[in-house]
Design an enzyme around this catalytic site. Structure first.
Site, PDB file in Angstrom:
ATOM      1  CB  SER A 120       6.253  55.543  35.301  1.00 62.83           C
ATOM      2  OG  SER A 120       5.667  55.998  36.450  1.00 62.83           O
TER       3      SER A 120
ATOM      4  CE  LYS B  62      11.488  49.052  44.934  1.00 62.27           C
ATOM      5  NZ  LYS B  62      11.157  47.818  45.629  1.00 62.27           N
TER       6      LYS B  62
ATOM      7  CE1 TYR C 203       4.079  59.334  36.749  1.00 66.19           C
ATOM      8  CE2 TYR C 203       3.066  61.328  36.541  1.00 66.19           C
ATOM      9  CZ  TYR C 203       3.453  60.328  36.079  1.00 66.19           C
ATOM     10  OH  TYR C 203       3.655  60.408  34.878  1.00 66.19           O
TER      11      TYR C 203
ATOM     12  CE1 TYR D 219      23.482  57.887  37.008  1.00 68.62           C
ATOM     13  CE2 TYR D 219      24.644  56.593  35.345  1.00 68.62           C
ATOM     14  CZ  TYR D 219      24.175  56.876  36.671  1.00 68.62           C
ATOM     15  OH  TYR D 219      24.581  55.773  37.369  1.00 68.62           O
TER      16      TYR D 219
END
Ligand code: UDP
Length: 323
Positions: free
Chosen positions: A76, A92, A146, A160
């Protein structure tokens, strides 16, 4: 041999993590698209057979052949100057990129640690920042790309974990400095050192009364290493609580570099947090971790690194100007 995928491997933190996991005897699969990373940071590892590098953008489907035990997602942009230049990529990589890597972790049955940030607290109304503080973020400000990507990243990571049973870890990284920071990334440490070494005035944004708490990179890496091995799934702050105003920090740099530079004042960037200090109670209790390197020692090591730059390289560096 354990196999670990490190994304953002050519970046500041990513490259130090590559070094650490190589030292610990891992097979390191490094990935970076080199938008903000620099291949020079990991060039010394290319000769090792337990190291491989993929030039890949993790917002596209990620494939890694063979087994994977661990994933560290550190890809990032991570400095305000970068969010301003490449806001869409910033969004993204935190969202689509994280989704791809969580999918890979699920597929490979690998444990994944994602790099979050103190920016999830925005301009904090709670001080020091504890992990249970929800934050004060401006979604549509320049830092929003960000901050919100990282907040989404934490949410999808927990999802998850909850719904797919993926082994996840979340580190909230506070301001970290050391060798291999990009000289021109606009962050205050390379900015002030670069200015002092070039004989320029140091640019303080705002009145310099905003605070930050700087953590030396080796301490940060040690915290991340311990968190990955722990069984704690909720976010953990890793940073150094030694808080300082930017004005005092500029004075320290002038003293450290032995220059007689002046400080000049420029406009404070939009949404620049006024105070920041990690509460590291959790890290101490759960990981038995705390930083060991004081700012004077850490800054000396960092200065040595930047002193090795040629004057041409030093000149190439730019710095942010919001005025
Ligand atoms: N800063 C400054 N002069 C500079 C660069 C940064 O006064 O040349 C200030 C900036 O406004 C912020 C602090 O230093 O208050 C830390 O900035 P940095 O970009 O390093 O990190 P972040 O704001 O993300 O903590």
């Amino acid at each position: 041999m354990k196999r670990i995928l490190i994304t953002g491997a050519a970046g500041f933190l990513g490259s130090h993590l590559c070094d650490r996991y190589i030292k610990e005897g891992f097979h390191v699969i490094a990935m970076d698209n080199l938008i903000t990373g620099d291949i020079k940071n990991i060039e010394h590892l290319f000769k090792l057979k337990q190291f491989e590098f993929y030039n890949h953008d993790v917002t596209k489907f990620v494939h890694v052949p063979g087994k994977l035990d661990y994933i560290l997602h550190f890809a990032s942009p991570a400095s305000p100057i970068d969010y301003l230049k490449i806001p869409i990529q910033t969004l993204k990589v935190g969202s689509l990129g994280t989704h791809n890597l969580l999918g890979l972790a699920k597929e490979k049955n690998a444990r994944i640690l994602i790099a979050s940030t103190s920016e999830v607290y925005g301009d904090p109304l709670v001080h020091p920042q504890t992990e249970d503080y929800y934050g004060n973020v401006n979604t549509i400000g320049p830092r929003g790309v960000y901050d919100e990507a990282k907040r989404f990243q934490e949410s999808i990571t927990m999802a998850y974990h909850t719904y797919h049973g993926v082994e996840t870890r979340i580190v909230r990284i506070f301001n970290t400095y050391g060798p291999r920071m990009r000289l021109n990334d606009g962050r205050v440490v390379p900015a002030f050192i670069g200015q002092a070494l070039r004989g320029e005035d140091l640019t303080i944004f705002g009145d310099g009364m905003q605070t930050r708490s700087f953590c030396y990179v080796d301490d940060q890496v040690e915290g991340i290493y311990k968190l990955l091995l722990s069984d704690y799934v909720f976010p953990v702050n890793i940073g150094n609580p030694d808080e300082i105003t930017i004005k005092e920090f500029a004075e320290e740099i002038v003293k450290l570099t032995g220059t007689d530079q002046k400080v000049i004042y420029k406009a404070l960037p939009i949404d620049d947090p006024l105070q920041r200090q990690p509460d590291i109670t959790k890290a101490k209790e759960i990981l038995n971790w705390e930083p060991k390197t004081g700012r004077s020692q850490g800054m000396k090591l960092t200065l040595e690194y930047f002193k090795s730059f040629s004057s041409k390289e030093l000149q190439k560096s730019e710095h942010r100007d919001f005025s």
